[in-house]
Enzyme design. Structure first.
Site, mmCIF file in Angstrom:
data_model
loop_
_atom_site.group_PDB
_atom_site.id
_atom_site.type_symbol
_atom_site.label_atom_id
_atom_site.label_comp_id
_atom_site.label_asym_id
_atom_site.label_seq_id
_atom_site.Cartn_x
_atom_site.Cartn_y
_atom_site.Cartn_z
ATOM 1 N N SER A 193 38.741 22.942 8.834
ATOM 2 C CA SER A 193 38.023 23.058 7.744
ATOM 3 C C SER A 193 37.204 24.051 7.461
ATOM 4 O O SER A 193 36.964 24.570 6.590
ATOM 5 C CB SER A 193 37.235 21.742 7.754
ATOM 6 O OG SER A 193 37.734 20.564 7.905
ATOM 7 N N CYS A 194 36.577 24.648 8.448
ATOM 8 C CA CYS A 194 35.651 25.626 8.220
ATOM 9 C C CYS A 194 35.759 26.719 9.043
ATOM 10 O O CYS A 194 36.113 26.757 10.221
ATOM 11 C CB CYS A 194 34.119 25.032 8.686
ATOM 12 S SG CYS A 194 33.647 23.485 7.945
ATOM 13 N N GLY A 222 37.353 26.392 4.052
ATOM 14 C CA GLY A 222 36.500 26.896 3.450
ATOM 15 C C GLY A 222 35.672 28.016 4.326
ATOM 16 O O GLY A 222 35.718 27.862 5.611
ATOM 17 N N ASN A 420 28.552 28.336 7.385
ATOM 18 C CA ASN A 420 29.874 28.181 6.876
ATOM 19 C C ASN A 420 29.783 27.814 5.222
ATOM 20 O O ASN A 420 28.475 28.127 5.023
ATOM 21 C CB ASN A 420 30.566 26.903 7.358
ATOM 22 C CG ASN A 420 30.161 25.659 7.148
ATOM 23 O OD1 ASN A 420 28.808 25.581 7.482
ATOM 24 N ND2 ASN A 420 30.755 24.697 6.872
ATOM 25 N N CYS A 422 28.931 25.061 3.879
ATOM 26 C CA CYS A 422 28.086 23.926 3.436
ATOM 27 C C CYS A 422 26.955 24.125 4.437
ATOM 28 O O CYS A 422 26.231 23.041 4.675
ATOM 29 C CB CYS A 422 28.845 22.685 3.458
ATOM 30 S SG CYS A 422 30.122 22.735 2.453
ATOM 31 N N ILE A 423 26.772 24.914 4.944
ATOM 32 C CA ILE A 423 25.752 25.284 6.238
ATOM 33 C C ILE A 423 25.536 24.425 7.322
ATOM 34 O O ILE A 423 24.300 24.089 7.641
ATOM 35 C CB ILE A 423 24.225 25.595 5.243
ATOM 36 C CG1 ILE A 423 23.217 26.383 5.971
ATOM 37 C CG2 ILE A 423 23.662 24.417 4.643
ATOM 38 C CD1 ILE A 423 22.166 27.311 5.400
ATOM 39 N N GLU A 424 26.479 23.735 7.598
ATOM 40 C CA GLU A 424 26.343 22.788 8.914
ATOM 41 C C GLU A 424 27.027 23.265 10.063
ATOM 42 O O GLU A 424 27.107 22.577 11.073
ATOM 43 C CB GLU A 424 26.830 21.408 8.366
ATOM 44 C CG GLU A 424 28.458 21.037 8.480
ATOM 45 C CD GLU A 424 29.132 21.604 7.466
ATOM 46 O OE1 GLU A 424 30.479 21.330 7.303
ATOM 47 O OE2 GLU A 424 28.918 22.419 6.465
ATOM 48 N N THR A 615 30.083 14.592 2.597
ATOM 49 C CA THR A 615 31.482 13.754 2.772
ATOM 50 C C THR A 615 31.750 12.810 1.440
ATOM 51 O O THR A 615 32.064 11.690 1.313
ATOM 52 C CB THR A 615 30.994 12.741 3.751
ATOM 53 O OG1 THR A 615 29.830 11.771 3.345
ATOM 54 C CG2 THR A 615 30.735 13.248 5.040
ATOM 55 N N ALA A 616 31.541 13.962 0.335
ATOM 56 C CA ALA A 616 32.053 13.003 -0.986
ATOM 57 C C ALA A 616 33.134 12.608 -1.141
ATOM 58 O O ALA A 616 33.359 11.271 -1.683
ATOM 59 C CB ALA A 616 31.845 14.443 -2.065
ATOM 60 N N THR A 617 34.388 13.100 -0.631
ATOM 61 C CA THR A 617 35.583 12.633 -0.738
ATOM 62 C C THR A 617 35.733 11.324 0.023
ATOM 63 O O THR A 617 36.485 10.284 -0.279
ATOM 64 C CB THR A 617 36.625 13.648 -0.179
ATOM 65 O OG1 THR A 617 36.544 14.850 -0.652
ATOM 66 C CG2 THR A 617 38.017 13.046 -0.411
ATOM 67 N N SER A 618 35.245 11.473 1.329
ATOM 68 C CA SER A 618 35.203 9.979 2.134
ATOM 69 C C SER A 618 34.591 8.902 1.542
ATOM 70 O O SER A 618 34.956 7.955 1.316
ATOM 71 C CB SER A 618 34.735 10.314 3.525
ATOM 72 O OG SER A 618 35.256 11.187 4.216
#
Length: 779
Positions: A193-194, A222, A420, A422-424, A615-618
């Site tokens: 993902s990142c 991303g 990354n 989303c800064i996580e 986790t918008a999609t989940s």
């Protein structure tokens, strides 16, 4: 009116209230166009009852099932027969060999558990299509495809883990990241993902990073880029005798690349660029997201990128002193060609003692003494410029550089210079000899899946975290890498990022409010259990397969767990183990943590374990609330790449139905208030308190919750804040509080808009500013 009567019959048949209605016969009498109309009609009725949305989802699933294969092996066979099939021959061979097992185990009825937003998201983004855009599989097929990719593509087909992973995915206990979902089983399975890139200050590398970022984006990843090493504008270039353009034109170039290299054709590309605050071009950087007019016409803005600041403790100390009139806030600016390596060092301690290990502070003031600075400003001026931009676009993000580095299990590897999209994610990366470009594979656990009436199943959560750990570890070995530097980094550190979603659902189900002592304790215990389960399984995997190559010298190799790093920094009291033991009712005792420490010394498979991403999609797919956030609203429209959907807080509706308060009058008041119930006085105060939205609660509550969970997060978190009005003092209050509590992320997005009670729109739009842009690390 015809739709109304059809929906009434469908609802009766679906929910068993009218046994004389033949549901299949009724559906078969409707053509595709009529069913689509019914889906839209049902969706619009969600305000009356969330069951209408459920019915719309089931109609959508029915429609999909009518046009897709009735068995998994047949779906794969039809895709493999396509002239431009994306499926790999190895994947197809595994499916054919074990098709009897897969076909008998898959349960298509579980598709009907998806929310309307969930099934539409799956259809739009995750389900494989042929070259004409026709969907070729069902959600259950996608879950099985992912499970086979993870556990069936290596030297050994682990059927037990394939079926377990499918089961967890299909019951929505866990989810895997978007690139994993739409690339699993394909000829080029980029499952990560990142990605984190560090841009060097030479022309060849500057352009290499444009190419690398574009390739990564094309596969669905991303990207976060560190620009702190690029010399400032007008700096002398000795090789050519010319002057540097600085970071502005380069950011514009990356902006253009992002727009061109979309994520596998499924959604826009998504990059974030990071800069440290001492860089001479900092004001240009802060202004670029909001440039309009002539500057935009000259293409000197870059509105499509996300921006992040890498903030050292020294800056926060100077800022706080200036705020409280203890200093003048003087802050020096440098160009990295004249003041090298400032972005490569960090402060190991926050102490003001002269012998404290503060390498950044020491080097910064050394360069000041040597008069290498190219500009002077104040901390307040920088933060004011940041605020002007954040009010307009929600970012730049803020990452606390020193906290991130001093609390990293991989601090011995190198300084973490950026995050990354989303800064996580916080993985060291560098260019040059043996270059490493950071990579992380993501998944998330549905916290609501472990609610047991009035209690919480921590044992179940621990087990699920272990299963996800094994999944992600396999993905590291089975995935495709766009560059050798990404492969090298992932194989050396084997970092994974396990996140969560549905925390608000847990609190609503247990009738707790955000900010209460009980809720904060459960938040802490949940993330402790998540980390414990992941670490325990990673230790087991190390015994079986070996530790990650960079394990020697890591904190874990010295018997230090993630919360121990917080204790060492003074940001967590040593008695946390007793508190967690009490909250989990003895599931996690001090003895178990000590046993984990002793076992970790012998070896750990993964350098990082947890990271709390959006986790918008989940959440869309499962009908649960996003990550660890409070409810954004109790009624809103959600805009996604799949369309607009009405979201009604079902927990609120159930609570009001329980006391006979859910009525047309309440529905209308909820509409008029834009999803807020704070001024609906017919609703008991206790319920109003529990269903405060993210903006309606004091933002310090979000900081306190973040401080409770952060010690169990290996990397960092995408921490949003929500404000009624753009007041700098309010934002600074939570930023300084978060910094003092030792948070690694200062802020992800800061949202500003008028309060729900002052809006007269029928339904307020959900404020997920990152949704369309940051889905690479969304689940």
């Amino acid at each position: 009116m015809e739709n109304f009567f059809i929906v009434k019959k469908l609802a009766s048949a679906t929910y068993g209230k009218a046994l004389n209605v033949d549901l299949n016969k009724l559906l078969q009498a409707l053509n595709h166009h009529s069913l689509q109309g019914l889906i839209s009609y049902c969706s619009a009725l969600t305000i009356l009852h969330y069951d209408y949305s459920t019915l719309a989802a089931r109609l959508s699933v029915y429609l999909l099932h009518q046009s897709t294969a009735s068995s998994f092996s047949k779906a794969v066979s039809l895709q493999a027969a396509q002239s431009c099939s994306r499926l790999s021959s190895h994947f197809v061979d595994v499916v054919y060999k074990y098709k009897a097992i897969f076909d008998s185990y898959i349960d298509y009825s579980r598709d009907y558990k998806l929310s309307l937003l969930g099934i539409e998201t799956m259809k739009n983004s995750y389900l494989l299509k042929n070259k004409d855009g026709v969907i070729m599989e069902r959600p259950q097929d996608a879950y099985m495809r992912v499970a086979i990719m993870i556990h069936g593509m290596g030297r050994v087909v682990n059927m037990k883990m394939i079926l377990l992973t499918y089961d967890l995915l299909s019951r929505h206990v866990i989810t895997h990241a978007s690139p994993t979902m739409f690339n699993a089983g394909t000829k080029k399975p980029q499952l990560s993902s990142c990605f984190l890139l560090n841009v060097n200050d030479n022309l060849e590398n500057l352009y290499d990073m444009v190419k690398t970022a574009g390739i990564i984006s094309g596969g669905g990843g991303g990207i976060g880029l560190c620009l702190s090493g690029i010399r400032a504008k007008n700096s002398f270039i000795s090789g050519s005798g010319l002057r540097s353009n600085g970071i502005q034109n380069y950011i514009v170039l990356q902006n253009a690349s992002q727009c061109y290299a979309n994520q596998g054709g499924l959604r826009p590309g998504a990059y974030a660029v990071y800069l440290e605050l001492w860089h001479q071009d900092i004001f240009t950087f802060l202004q670029m997201p909001r440039l309009k007019g002539q500057m935009a016409e000259q293409r000197l803005n870059a509105p499509n990128l996300k921006y992040g600041l890498w903030v050292p403790d020294l800056f926060m100390e100077i800022l706080e002193d200036q705020i409280h009139n203890r200093g003048d806030g003087t802050w020096y600016l440098f160009s990295p060609d004249q003041a090298p390596n400032l972005h490569k060092v960090f402060d190991l301690e926050r102490s003001q003692h002269e012998n404290a290990h503060r390498e950044f502070k020491k080097l910064y003031y050394q360069y000041v003494a040597e008069k290498r600075y190219t500009g002077v400003t104040t901390a307040k001026e920088i933060i004011k410029e940041w605020f002007k931009t954040v009010v307009q676009v929600g970012n730049p993000y803020i990452g606390f550089k020193d906290a991130i580095n001093r609390k990293s299990n991989l601090s011995h590897v190198g300084t973490i210079t950026n995050s990354n999209l989303c800064i996580e994610i916080t993985i060291p990366c560098w260019e040059g000899n043996e270059a490493e470009q950071g990579v992380c594979n993501l998944a998330a656990v549905n916290l609501a899946a472990f609610i047991r009436e009035s209690s919480y199943d921590y044992r179940g959560l621990i087990e699920a975290a272990g299963n996800v750990t094994e999944n992600l570890d396999n993905i590291i070995d089975n995935g495709y890498y766009p560059t050798e530097a990404t492969r090298r980094s992932n194989m050396r550190h084997r970092p994974i990022g396990i996140g969560v979603f549905g925390l608000a659902d847990v609190f609503a189900s247990l009738k707790m409010k955000f900010g209460s002592p009980e809720a904060i304790a459960i938040d802490e215990a949940i993330h402790a259990a998540l980390y414990y389960g992941a670490m325990r399984r990673s230790i087991e995997l190390a015994k079986e397969k070996g530790s990650h190559p960079s394990f020697p010298g890591s904190a874990a190799s010295k018997g230090l767990l993630q919360p121990d790093l917080w204790v060492r920094c003074g940001d967590l009291i040593p008695s946390w183990e007793n508190r967690v033991a009490q909250t989990t009712q003895g599931v996690l005792t001090p003895k178990k943590w000590w046993q984990l420490r002793l076992a970790a010394i012998q070896g750990v498979r993964n350098g990082y374990l947890t990271a709390l991403m959006p986790t918008a999609t989940s959440s869309n797919s499962t009908g649960k609330n996003e990550c660890f956030e409070p409810f954004t609203s109790n009624l809103y429209t959600r805009r996604t790449l799949s369309g607009e959907f009405i979201i009604l807080n079902k927990y609120l509706m159930d609570d009001l139905e329980e006391i006979n308060l859910w009525s047309e009058d309440i529905q209308q008041q909820l509409l008029n208030a834009g999803g807020s119930i704070q001024h609906i006085l017919d609703i008991p105060a206790e319920i109003r308190e529990r269903y405060k939205t993210s903006r309606e609660m004091n933002q310090k509550i979000l900081t306190k919750h973040a401080a409770a969970r952060n010690p169990f997060v290996s990397q960092s978190m995408s921490l949003n804040y929500y404000f009624y009005e753009p007041e700098l003092s309010q934002v600074l209050t939570v930023l300084v509080l978060g910094w003092k509590k030792g948070l690694t992320t200062g802020s992800y997005y800061c949202h500003f808009s008028p309060g729900a009670g002052t809006q007269k729109k029928i339904i307020r739009n959900s404020e997920k500013a990152c949704n369309a842009d940051c889905e690479a690390c969304l689940l």
